[in-house]
Design an enzyme around this catalytic site. Sequence first.
Site, PDB file in Angstrom:
ATOM      1  CB  CYS A   1      -0.946  -0.008   1.196  1.00  0.00           C
ATOM      2  SG  CYS A   1      -0.188  -0.575   2.723  1.00  0.00           S
TER       3      CYS A   1
ATOM      4  CG  HIS B   1      -0.234   4.159   4.383  1.00  0.00           C
ATOM      5  ND1 HIS B   1      -0.961   3.993   5.545  1.00  0.00           N
ATOM      6  CD2 HIS B   1       0.009   2.907   3.918  1.00  0.00           C
ATOM      7  CE1 HIS B   1      -1.160   2.694   5.756  1.00  0.00           C
ATOM      8  NE2 HIS B   1      -0.588   2.019   4.781  1.00  0.00           N
TER       9      HIS B   1
HETATM   10  P1  NAP Z   1      -7.490  -8.790   7.785  1.00  0.00           P
HETATM   11  O1  NAP Z   1      -8.408  -7.628   7.993  1.00  0.00           O
HETATM   12  O2  NAP Z   1      -6.741  -9.321   8.945  1.00  0.00           O
HETATM   13  O3  NAP Z   1      -8.370  -9.966   7.119  1.00  0.00           O
HETATM   14  C1  NAP Z   1      -7.886 -11.275   6.978  1.00  0.00           C
HETATM   15  C2  NAP Z   1      -8.856 -12.046   6.091  1.00  0.00           C
HETATM   16  O4  NAP Z   1      -8.263 -13.309   5.737  1.00  0.00           O
HETATM   17  C3  NAP Z   1     -10.200 -12.389   6.718  1.00  0.00           C
HETATM   18  O5  NAP Z   1     -11.199 -12.207   5.725  1.00  0.00           O
HETATM   19  C4  NAP Z   1     -10.075 -13.886   7.054  1.00  0.00           C
HETATM   20  O6  NAP Z   1     -11.318 -14.560   7.071  1.00  0.00           O
HETATM   21  C5  NAP Z   1      -9.271 -14.299   5.844  1.00  0.00           C
HETATM   22  N1  NAP Z   1      -8.642 -15.613   5.947  1.00  0.00           N
HETATM   23  C6  NAP Z   1      -7.818 -16.088   6.898  1.00  0.00           C
HETATM   24  N2  NAP Z   1      -7.459 -17.356   6.588  1.00  0.00           N
HETATM   25  C7  NAP Z   1      -8.074 -17.674   5.407  1.00  0.00           C
HETATM   26  C8  NAP Z   1      -8.123 -18.836   4.577  1.00  0.00           C
HETATM   27  N3  NAP Z   1      -7.463 -19.934   4.888  1.00  0.00           N
HETATM   28  N4  NAP Z   1      -8.872 -18.789   3.434  1.00  0.00           N
HETATM   29  C9  NAP Z   1      -9.575 -17.684   3.116  1.00  0.00           C
HETATM   30  N5  NAP Z   1      -9.577 -16.565   3.867  1.00  0.00           N
HETATM   31  C10 NAP Z   1      -8.827 -16.570   5.000  1.00  0.00           C
HETATM   32  O7  NAP Z   1      -6.369  -8.464   6.673  1.00  0.00           O
HETATM   33  P2  NAP Z   1      -6.386  -7.307   5.528  1.00  0.00           P
HETATM   34  O8  NAP Z   1      -5.889  -6.017   6.052  1.00  0.00           O
HETATM   35  O9  NAP Z   1      -7.701  -7.371   4.814  1.00  0.00           O
HETATM   36  O10 NAP Z   1      -5.206  -7.817   4.560  1.00  0.00           O
HETATM   37  C11 NAP Z   1      -5.442  -8.809   3.579  1.00  0.00           C
HETATM   38  C12 NAP Z   1      -4.241  -8.886   2.632  1.00  0.00           C
HETATM   39  O11 NAP Z   1      -4.084  -7.645   1.937  1.00  0.00           O
HETATM   40  C13 NAP Z   1      -2.897  -9.156   3.309  1.00  0.00           C
HETATM   41  O12 NAP Z   1      -2.109  -9.962   2.474  1.00  0.00           O
HETATM   42  C14 NAP Z   1      -2.316  -7.763   3.454  1.00  0.00           C
HETATM   43  O13 NAP Z   1      -0.917  -7.777   3.574  1.00  0.00           O
HETATM   44  C15 NAP Z   1      -2.763  -7.127   2.154  1.00  0.00           C
HETATM   45  N6  NAP Z   1      -2.840  -5.663   2.138  1.00  0.00           N
HETATM   46  C16 NAP Z   1      -3.490  -4.987   3.113  1.00  0.00           C
HETATM   47  C17 NAP Z   1      -3.536  -3.577   3.053  1.00  0.00           C
HETATM   48  C18 NAP Z   1      -4.234  -2.735   4.084  1.00  0.00           C
HETATM   49  O14 NAP Z   1      -4.126  -1.501   3.997  1.00  0.00           O
HETATM   50  N7  NAP Z   1      -4.961  -3.312   5.049  1.00  0.00           N
HETATM   51  C19 NAP Z   1      -2.946  -2.918   1.985  1.00  0.00           C
HETATM   52  C20 NAP Z   1      -2.308  -3.653   0.992  1.00  0.00           C
HETATM   53  C21 NAP Z   1      -2.266  -5.017   1.076  1.00  0.00           C
HETATM   54  P3  NAP Z   1     -12.149 -14.821   8.459  1.00  0.00           P
HETATM   55  O15 NAP Z   1     -12.997 -13.612   8.685  1.00  0.00           O
HETATM   56  O16 NAP Z   1     -12.953 -16.037   8.136  1.00  0.00           O
HETATM   57  O17 NAP Z   1     -11.135 -15.047   9.540  1.00  0.00           O
END
Ligand code: NAP
Length: 376
Positions: free
Chosen positions: A175, A268
């Site tokens: 990001c 950010h």
């Molecule tokens: P998050 O809020 O912690 O959400 C995690 C998600 O993963 C939840 O939907 C969870 O589902 C799911 N999950 C966990 N294990 C799984 C599995 N085995 N199969 C399918 N789904 C599963 O994380 P996030 O911030 O959305 O980040 C997601 C990704 O995007 C990461 O790789 C992160 O590095 C990347 N990212 C994030 C941002 C940001 O600003 N937040 C920016 C760029 C990239 P449950 O609800 O069922 O647990």
Amino acid sequence: MATEQMNSKLKVGVLAATGAVGQRFIQLLADHPWFEIAALTASDRSVGRRYADACHWLLPGGMPPAVADLELVPTEPAAIPQAVRLLFSALPGNMAGPYEESLAAAGFAVCSNASAHRMDPDVPLLIPDVNPDHTALIPIQQARRGWGGHLASPPPGSEGSRERRSGFIVTNPNCTTTHLVCALKPLHDAFGLTAVNVVSMQAISGAGYPGVASMEILDNVVPFIGGEEPKLEAEPRKLLGTFTGDAVALADFVVSAQANRVAVQDGHLMAVSVKLKRQAGLNEVAAALRGYRSEPQRLGLPTAPDPAIILHTAEDRPQPRLDRMAGNGMATSVGRLRPDPIQDYKFLVLGHNTIRGAAGGALLNAELLAAQGFLA
Ligand code: NAP
């Protein structure tokens, strides 16, 4: 492919649909002119439940009604309807690698937010405003991994015909990298970069949900974000690298990054200084930033901001609360452009981390892929 040329919408799925980025995907896809949601996945904790029951919805405006009753399915090829061509991945970085590979091998196009495949030599790390030509890696990836011409089965019980299609993975950057590189691209094109120094002030939503504990971030700055600085130092060189016919040659400049978590909800902010290959006046540098237009604007992609870069002249901008939603969260804001006594110029860069920095970035990638014919 112009919007009006799309007769029916392409069916898409969202992997890890209940998290912070998954929710952004659902929000941005709700009224999309080209794509419609047909599958949602989550962890074992949520599989089999209605989306509305499993998801703790956090975004303003409420959950789009069309997804409320969809049942969450496992992140496996057999669980995802074959009518789905494109998958947006918000899977956690530490597990995305094998899931995304098995889905691409089964014939799905995967647009991923996760870091797992970003630096793979045969996987495009893509920002449509920056390196739209790097999608030329897709056929190379398919040939190398044996993912071309997969024969997809019709959905069980249906009379649909078998269809030949090819899977692949395309990634969007971290990001913070995304907005940094959107601002660096016009400078690299016009003057060349030799060195970049960046100090980030990153919002708490970047850590997902529930993310950083309130007791740790309120009244505080945390001067460490695990894994962030290596990404900020490596990804810009691939994004601004040159496609040589079968690979991307990394751009020849060095990045030094320091990443901090601050008590901001979204957006950010980065303090950046750059050393240029060719000497340039302040007005030239400002003109390069202000006038920058690229492939998404030329193609009229539905999610493309125009302008992609907003150059502020007020001395106290950009600010996260005031400027993160510029261009519907897709634009990069730059401000406080001035000479730097150590390098050549210094400036501030700001952008929305879960829109352009995550779900919106992947969505714009998918729009470019559709326009280039990769989703047929
Ligand atoms: P998050 O809020 O912690 O959400 C995690 C998600 O993963 C939840 O939907 C969870 O589902 C799911 N999950 C966990 N294990 C799984 C599995 N085995 N199969 C399918 N789904 C599963 O994380 P996030 O911030 O959305 O980040 C997601 C990704 O995007 C990461 O790789 C992160 O590095 C990347 N990212 C994030 C941002 C940001 O600003 N937040 C920016 C760029 C990239 P449950 O609800 O069922 O647990």
